[in-house]
Design an enzyme around this catalytic site. Structure first.
Site, PDB file in Angstrom:
ATOM      1  N   GLU A  86       0.424  -1.267  -0.178  1.00 24.39           N
ATOM      2  CA  GLU A  86      -0.194  -0.029   0.221  1.00 24.39           C
ATOM      3  C   GLU A  86       0.534   1.386   0.060  1.00 24.39           C
ATOM      4  OE1 GLU A  86      -2.376  -0.609   3.361  1.00 24.39           O
ATOM      5  OE2 GLU A  86      -1.140  -0.378   4.789  1.00 24.39           O
ATOM      6  N   CYS A  87       0.046   2.337  -0.732  1.00 27.22           N
ATOM      7  CA  CYS A  87       1.312   3.809  -0.910  1.00 27.22           C
ATOM      8  C   CYS A  87       3.133   3.554  -1.187  1.00 27.22           C
ATOM      9  CB  CYS A  87       1.153   4.404   0.145  1.00 27.22           C
ATOM     10  SG  CYS A  87       0.927   5.822  -0.067  1.00 27.22           S
ATOM     11  N   GLY A  88       4.150   3.757  -0.347  1.00 28.96           N
ATOM     12  CA  GLY A  88       4.615   3.341  -0.662  1.00 28.96           C
ATOM     13  C   GLY A  88       5.363   1.836  -1.200  1.00 28.96           C
ATOM     14  N   SER A 188      -1.937  -1.014  -4.287  1.00 28.38           N
ATOM     15  CA  SER A 188      -3.224   0.418  -4.012  1.00 28.38           C
ATOM     16  C   SER A 188      -2.290   1.505  -3.369  1.00 28.38           C
ATOM     17  CB  SER A 188      -4.197  -0.451  -3.290  1.00 28.38           C
ATOM     18  OG  SER A 188      -4.729   1.172  -2.839  1.00 28.38           O
TER      19      SER A 188
END
Length: 219
Positions: A86-88, A188
């Site tokens: 997720e994200c990074g 995501s």
């Protein structure tokens, strides 16, 4: 069920909800921490991987230089290991990160996308995610809440990889769809809080257990 989940944790991957860890452990996961910056290999005998948020763009050169670990992540993706980013962590699972100077850094290449850093915030706010297909964290139709905060965005998209998250903010306003699934690798920009849908942690552990059984049957 007892499964081992490798958790990326260092200066590049340092944002996690503690509740997510607690719920994974309550459902039978042993969390094994490792550093994608400094560890040359993944932890042994793992059944899944979890890449949280953080600052991969600030550590992009070191992450790119660690080609042995990047290659192991890609190999496990192709084998069908459950991998959640997720994200990074999602940025790391893409093919490249382009920094603000325009330099590209190779990442794990599980997703055929690149991400690019920008000087201005690209997204911020609370989110509710509705799954549109069955995934390693839930069945189609299940909803999970979390938040989004990032200065990067996807570039060089592959339209063969469809979005699987329907996103709304706290007012109910629809946001651009997100969430991508390749084999059992889910990525995501959204940081999901498993406490909002405790079944998510159970589903992830179950997916790792299925993979563990598959490994044993191949031996």
């Amino acid at each position: 069920k007892r499964v081992r989940i490798g958790v990326a944790r260092d200066s590049a991957f340092c944002f996690y909800y503690q509740d997510n860890f607690d719920l994974l452990e309550q459902n039978g996961a042993e969390l094994v921490y490792f550093s994608p910056i400094s560890d040359r290999h993944l932890p042994p005998d793992i059944d899944g991987l979890y890449f949280g948020g953080g600052y991969p763009e600030l550590n992009a050169a070191q992450l790119a230089a660690n080609s042995s670990l990047r290659e192991e992540v890609k190999e496990n993706c192709l084998r069908g290991m459950p991998i959640y980013g997720e994200c990074g962590g999602f940025m790391y699972l893409c093919s490249h990160i382009e920094d603000r100077e325009g330099k590209q850094h190779a990442m794990a290449d599980c997703f055929p996308f690149s991400t690019k850093m920008f000087p201005r915030l690209k997204a911020l706010g609370y989110r509710e995610v509705a799954l549109s297909v069955d995934t390693i964290i839930g069945k189609s139709g299940q909803k999970i809440r979390g938040h989004e905060f990032h200065y990067s965005e996807l570039i060089k998209l592959s339209h063969e990889i469809k979005t699987i998250y329907q996103i709304s903010d706290r007012t109910g306003l629809n946001k651009p769809p997100d969430g991508y699934l390749v084999h059992r690798t889910l990525g995501s920009y959204n940081h999901l809080h498993f406490g909002s849908q405790p079944q998510a942690a159970r589903n992830l552990v179950n997916a790792c257990y299925v993979y563990q059984c598959e490994k044993e049957n191949r031996l």
